[in-house]
Design an enzyme around this catalytic site. Structure first.
Site, PDB file in Angstrom:
ATOM      1  CG  ASP A 209      -1.834   1.213   1.241  1.00 35.99           C
ATOM      2  OD1 ASP A 209      -2.935   1.106   0.674  1.00 35.99           O
ATOM      3  OD2 ASP A 209      -1.447   2.242   1.819  1.00 35.99           O
TER       4      ASP A 209
ATOM      5  CE1 TYR B 113       0.443   7.914   2.369  1.00 35.27           C
ATOM      6  CE2 TYR B 113       0.946   5.633   1.816  1.00 35.27           C
ATOM      7  CZ  TYR B 113       0.113   6.569   2.375  1.00 35.27           C
ATOM      8  OH  TYR B 113      -1.058   6.159   2.965  1.00 35.27           O
TER       9      TYR B 113
ATOM     10  CE  LYS C 273      -3.856   4.747   0.393  1.00 33.04           C
ATOM     11  NZ  LYS C 273      -2.414   4.402   0.404  1.00 33.04           N
TER      12      LYS C 273
ATOM     13  CG  HIS D 131      -4.712   9.819  -0.083  1.00 32.81           C
ATOM     14  ND1 HIS D 131      -3.341   9.690  -0.227  1.00 32.81           N
ATOM     15  CD2 HIS D 131      -4.984   9.368   1.163  1.00 32.81           C
ATOM     16  CE1 HIS D 131      -2.822   9.194   0.879  1.00 32.81           C
ATOM     17  NE2 HIS D 131      -3.799   8.998   1.738  1.00 32.81           N
TER      18      HIS D 131
END
Length: 292
Positions: free
Chosen positions: A52, A57, A82, A115
């Site tokens: 994930d 990120y 996402k 997201h």
């Protein structure tokens, strides 16, 4: 070549609305920005097969590098990423998704999520963004699509104005924030709930009440069980998909050792009794999250 350790049990799966399966336990990469390749490589070697990540990120390229050099076949992996918050406008979303595929070194992802709903930005219009995700689903570059941090009233809008029901809703959920209303809505509409921060950003690992349950479970299992493992096992028995995060192989392994234990109904209720409602939330509430 990465191979699962012999003492790691088979990870159970849940069925998506597409008929595909999703591993119920995955490896989360939130806030892993250093030694990402090493952390993901270790996880894959231990037997994790659900990764994930997210554009937000800033580690998709490293996740892609880790799996590409692992020797694990692409079809054995379930990769989730996402859409980042600044990328909701259709053409921007399309370009960002293409870049994600490039960074992840794959021509498709198994699951792609919005997201955050961003209710105060872009005129609150996440439906237009969702229709772009429907494009990715229709052309096969996203094998499944879903949302993250959507409340029931956000989901109701999508159900009314779109042609594809989200297959997954990833929300904050742990013993201190059951988020039951969202779970119930997801269940009613055959949406799988994924629980982010299943350890409440580490709080569960040192909780005395969870430690007491862990001692009970240890006696039943005839091995040491931790408070963190109790919290994770509770989430699995609740039916959630979870992806605890750790950069150390020892904790990565411990987070997988959940399938030879089972909580009783009484123990499940005791964990749920830790719920603090909104006071237990560790992240932003979706109704006010508007950061780019």
């Amino acid at each position: 070549m990465a191979t699962a350790s012999a003492d790691i049990p088979q990870i159970p799966t849940l069925s998506l609305a597409t008929g595909a399966t999703i591993p119920q336990l995955g490896f989360g990469t939130y806030k892993i920005t250093e030694h990402v390749v090493e952390a993901v490589s270790n996880a894959l070697a231990l037997g994790y097969r659900h990764l994930d990540t997210a554009q937000m990120y800033h580690n998709e390229a490293e996740v892609g590098q880790a799996w590409a050099q692992s020797g694990v076949a692409r079809e054995e992996l379930f990769i989730t990423t996402k859409l980042d918050n600044p990328n909701h406008e259709p053409d921007v979303a399309r370009a960002a998704f293409t870049q994600s595929l490039k960074d992840l070194r794959t021509d498709y992802v198994d699951l792609f999520l919005i997201h955050w709903p961003l209710p105060t930005l872009y005129g609150g219009d996440f439906v237009t963004t969702w229709k772009v995700l429907e494009e990715f689903y229709e052309d096969g570059r996203a094998r499944a699509i879903g949302v993250s941090n959507f409340e029931p009233h956000h989901l109701e809008i999508l159900l009314e104005q779109s042609s594809v029901v989200p297959m997954v809703n990833q929300i904050e959920s742990h013993p201190y924030l059951l988020n039951q209303e969202v779970h119930d809505f997801d269940d009613k509409h055959s949406i799988i709930t994924e629980a982010w921060s299943p350890l409440a950003r580490g709080r569960a690992a040192s909780d005395d009440r969870l430690s007491e349950i862990a001692r009970e479970v240890s006696e039943q299992a005839e091995r040491d069980v931790s408070a963190a493992q109790v919290a994770l096992r509770w989430a699995l028995q609740r039916g959630d998909v979870i992806f605890p995060k750790s950069v150390t192989p020892e904790r990565q392994r411990a987070n997988m050792m959940l399938f030879d234990i089972e909580l009783t109904d009484q123990q499940m209720a005791a964990v749920a009794a830790l719920d603090e409602g909104e006071e237990g939330r560790t992240g932003a509430h979706p109704d006010v999250m508007d950061r780019l």
